[in-house]
Design a protein around this motif. Structure first.
Motif, mmCIF file in Angstrom:
data_model
loop_
_atom_site.group_PDB
_atom_site.id
_atom_site.type_symbol
_atom_site.label_atom_id
_atom_site.label_comp_id
_atom_site.label_asym_id
_atom_site.label_seq_id
_atom_site.Cartn_x
_atom_site.Cartn_y
_atom_site.Cartn_z
ATOM 1 N N VAL A 1 0.849 -1.186 0.000
ATOM 2 C CA VAL A 1 0.000 0.000 0.000
ATOM 3 C C VAL A 1 0.889 1.241 0.000
ATOM 4 C CG1 VAL A 1 -1.774 1.311 1.217
ATOM 5 C CG2 VAL A 1 -1.863 -1.190 1.199
ATOM 6 N N ASP A 2 0.780 2.002 -1.061
ATOM 7 C CA ASP A 2 1.472 3.279 -1.171
ATOM 8 C C ASP A 2 0.616 4.198 -2.050
ATOM 9 O OD1 ASP A 2 1.902 2.382 -3.795
ATOM 10 O OD2 ASP A 2 4.040 2.043 -3.510
ATOM 11 N N GLU A 3 1.103 5.384 -2.307
ATOM 12 C CA GLU A 3 0.332 6.351 -3.093
ATOM 13 C C GLU A 3 -0.057 5.776 -4.459
ATOM 14 O OE1 GLU A 3 -1.766 9.532 -4.313
ATOM 15 O OE2 GLU A 3 -1.022 9.205 -2.286
ATOM 16 N N GLN A 4 0.890 5.122 -5.125
ATOM 17 C CA GLN A 4 0.621 4.579 -6.461
ATOM 18 C C GLN A 4 -0.424 3.473 -6.422
ATOM 19 O OE1 GLN A 4 1.980 5.725 -9.548
ATOM 20 N NE2 GLN A 4 0.226 4.522 -10.191
ATOM 21 N N SER A 5 -0.299 2.546 -5.472
ATOM 22 C CA SER A 5 -1.258 1.438 -5.429
ATOM 23 C C SER A 5 -2.665 1.924 -5.064
ATOM 24 C CB SER A 5 -0.793 0.332 -4.476
ATOM 25 O OG SER A 5 -0.732 0.790 -3.153
ATOM 26 N N LEU A 6 -2.764 2.933 -4.200
ATOM 27 C CA LEU A 6 -4.078 3.500 -3.877
ATOM 28 C C LEU A 6 -4.700 4.176 -5.092
ATOM 29 C CD1 LEU A 6 -3.942 5.166 -0.355
ATOM 30 C CD2 LEU A 6 -5.627 3.553 -1.199
ATOM 31 N N GLN A 7 -3.879 4.907 -5.823
ATOM 32 C CA GLN A 7 -4.351 5.558 -7.050
ATOM 33 C C GLN A 7 -4.796 4.506 -8.061
ATOM 34 O OE1 GLN A 7 -1.650 8.545 -8.618
ATOM 35 N NE2 GLN A 7 -2.371 8.166 -10.694
ATOM 36 N N ASP A 8 -4.001 3.456 -8.218
ATOM 37 C CA ASP A 8 -4.338 2.399 -9.174
ATOM 38 C C ASP A 8 -5.597 1.643 -8.764
ATOM 39 O OD1 ASP A 8 -2.141 3.074 -10.707
ATOM 40 O OD2 ASP A 8 -0.887 1.453 -9.943
ATOM 41 N N LEU A 9 -5.736 1.322 -7.481
ATOM 42 C CA LEU A 9 -6.920 0.620 -7.008
ATOM 43 C C LEU A 9 -8.174 1.460 -7.255
ATOM 44 C CD1 LEU A 9 -8.320 -1.721 -5.601
ATOM 45 C CD2 LEU A 9 -7.631 -0.715 -3.407
ATOM 46 N N THR A 10 -8.084 2.741 -6.974
ATOM 47 C CA THR A 10 -9.210 3.642 -7.244
ATOM 48 C C THR A 10 -9.521 3.671 -8.737
ATOM 49 O OG1 THR A 10 -8.631 5.011 -5.340
ATOM 50 C CG2 THR A 10 -10.025 6.022 -7.020
ATOM 51 N N GLY A 11 -8.477 3.816 -9.544
ATOM 52 C CA GLY A 11 -8.663 3.859 -10.998
ATOM 53 C C GLY A 11 -9.280 2.587 -11.547
ATOM 54 N N TRP A 12 -8.803 1.424 -11.087
ATOM 55 C CA TRP A 12 -9.338 0.163 -11.588
ATOM 56 C C TRP A 12 -10.748 -0.110 -11.071
ATOM 57 C CZ3 TRP A 12 -8.310 -2.872 -15.569
ATOM 58 C CH2 TRP A 12 -7.126 -2.628 -16.256
ATOM 59 N N THR A 13 -11.113 0.479 -9.943
ATOM 60 C CA THR A 13 -12.505 0.405 -9.495
ATOM 61 C C THR A 13 -13.386 1.122 -10.517
ATOM 62 O OG1 THR A 13 -11.820 0.316 -7.181
ATOM 63 C CG2 THR A 13 -14.106 0.986 -7.628
ATOM 64 N N MET A 14 -12.937 2.295 -10.944
ATOM 65 C CA MET A 14 -13.668 3.050 -11.963
ATOM 66 C C MET A 14 -13.652 2.317 -13.309
ATOM 67 S SD MET A 14 -14.727 5.834 -10.348
ATOM 68 C CE MET A 14 -15.113 7.001 -11.628
ATOM 69 N N ILE A 15 -12.529 1.717 -13.652
ATOM 70 C CA ILE A 15 -12.429 0.984 -14.921
ATOM 71 C C ILE A 15 -13.393 -0.199 -14.924
ATOM 72 C CG2 ILE A 15 -10.910 -0.499 -16.302
ATOM 73 C CD1 ILE A 15 -8.638 1.544 -15.509
ATOM 74 N N ASN A 16 -13.552 -0.850 -13.766
ATOM 75 C CA ASN A 16 -14.520 -1.941 -13.678
ATOM 76 C C ASN A 16 -15.925 -1.436 -14.012
ATOM 77 O OD1 ASN A 16 -14.864 -4.794 -13.025
ATOM 78 N ND2 ASN A 16 -16.115 -4.025 -11.355
ATOM 79 N N GLU A 17 -16.239 -0.230 -13.558
ATOM 80 C CA GLU A 17 -17.533 0.376 -13.906
ATOM 81 C C GLU A 17 -17.600 0.683 -15.400
ATOM 82 O OE1 GLU A 17 -18.155 3.719 -11.304
ATOM 83 O OE2 GLU A 17 -17.996 2.470 -9.513
ATOM 84 N N ALA A 18 -16.469 1.083 -15.976
ATOM 85 C CA ALA A 18 -16.419 1.363 -17.414
ATOM 86 C C ALA A 18 -16.596 0.077 -18.229
ATOM 87 C CB ALA A 18 -15.100 2.050 -17.775
ATOM 88 N N ILE A 19 -16.042 -1.018 -17.753
ATOM 89 C CA ILE A 19 -16.231 -2.316 -18.417
ATOM 90 C C ILE A 19 -17.717 -2.677 -18.393
ATOM 91 C CG2 ILE A 19 -15.793 -4.805 -18.244
ATOM 92 C CD1 ILE A 19 -12.948 -4.027 -17.206
ATOM 93 N N ASP A 20 -18.339 -2.493 -17.244
ATOM 94 C CA ASP A 20 -19.772 -2.784 -17.118
ATOM 95 C C ASP A 20 -20.590 -1.919 -18.082
ATOM 96 O OD1 ASP A 20 -21.822 -4.320 -15.555
ATOM 97 O OD2 ASP A 20 -22.490 -2.287 -15.079
ATOM 98 N N ALA A 21 -20.259 -0.632 -18.151
ATOM 99 C CA ALA A 21 -20.959 0.263 -19.081
ATOM 100 C C ALA A 21 -20.753 -0.193 -20.526
ATOM 101 C CB ALA A 21 -20.470 1.703 -18.904
ATOM 102 N N THR A 22 -19.531 -0.587 -20.867
ATOM 103 C CA THR A 22 -19.225 -1.055 -22.221
ATOM 104 C C THR A 22 -20.041 -2.297 -22.552
ATOM 105 O OG1 THR A 22 -16.998 -0.123 -22.075
ATOM 106 C CG2 THR A 22 -17.372 -1.782 -23.787
ATOM 107 N N LEU A 23 -20.140 -3.221 -21.608
ATOM 108 C CA LEU A 23 -20.969 -4.417 -21.818
ATOM 109 C C LEU A 23 -22.412 -4.050 -22.130
ATOM 110 C CD1 LEU A 23 -19.750 -6.854 -19.036
ATOM 111 C CD2 LEU A 23 -19.974 -7.419 -21.466
ATOM 112 N N HIS A 24 -22.892 -2.995 -21.485
ATOM 113 C CA HIS A 24 -24.276 -2.563 -21.675
ATOM 114 C C HIS A 24 -24.442 -1.590 -22.849
ATOM 115 C CE1 HIS A 24 -24.618 -4.244 -17.616
ATOM 116 N NE2 HIS A 24 -25.893 -4.419 -17.917
ATOM 117 N N GLY A 25 -23.375 -1.382 -23.629
ATOM 118 C CA GLY A 25 -23.461 -0.510 -24.799
ATOM 119 C C GLY A 25 -23.538 0.964 -24.457
#
Length: 155
Positions: free
Chosen positions: A108-132
């Motif tokens: 856990v450091d600044e980079q991993s927290l930033q990445d975890l937050t970003g990939w949480t959002m990317i997971n939402e983007a994947i879901d949106a992409t699946l739904h067109g």
């Protein structure tokens, strides 16, 4: 619908699990994860370079610099795992097309927290992409997600 969970797996090591529950087939989900046209919708900087075990993804910084991300696990149509700047990301398509994404934080450091937050959002983007649907990154929402991770990790 996305279900998420954060687990402390060892001192300083965390595992975030995201399960996308939807009505799409495993083939449709795999296509969204691996076809360049779809990947560009959920992560515009990521390129599907060599999709096979031992291959790599390309992260394109957009300024002429690129970085290869080694693929550590690959089973066509089912599993796709790769290194992510000190962390590890793994996609697995489960029975009925459900998508399980795990994000392993090794330190856990600044980079991993930033990445975890970003990939949480990317997971939402994947879901949106699946739904067109299109997805817009929301900095305010990202800030709230990060604060929640900081609270859960007691930082």
């Amino acid at each position: 619908m996305i279900k998420s969970e954060l687990r402390n797996i060892a001192e300083g090591k965390w595992l975030a699990l995201f399960t996308n529950i939807h009505e799409y087939t495993a083939e449709q989900v795999w296509e969204v994860l691996t076809d360049e046209e779809y990947v560009n919708k959920w992560h515009p900087e990521l390129r599907t370079h060599e999709l096979h075990d031992g291959g790599s993804l390309i992260f394109d910084f957009g300024n002429g610099k690129i970085h290869k991300l080694p693929i550590r696990e690959f089973k066509e149509g089912k599993i796709f795992g790769f290194d992510w700047y000190g962390s590890y990301i793994r996609f697995e398509i489960k029975e009925g097309g459900q998508l399980l994404m795990t994000f392993k934080v090794n330190e856990v450091d600044e980079q991993s927290l930033q990445d975890l937050t970003g990939w949480t959002m990317i997971n939402e983007a994947i879901d949106a992409t699946l739904h067109g649907k299109s997805f817009t990154f929301d900095k305010e929402r990202a800030g709230k997600i990060r604060k929640e991770y900081e609270r859960e990790m007691k930082l």
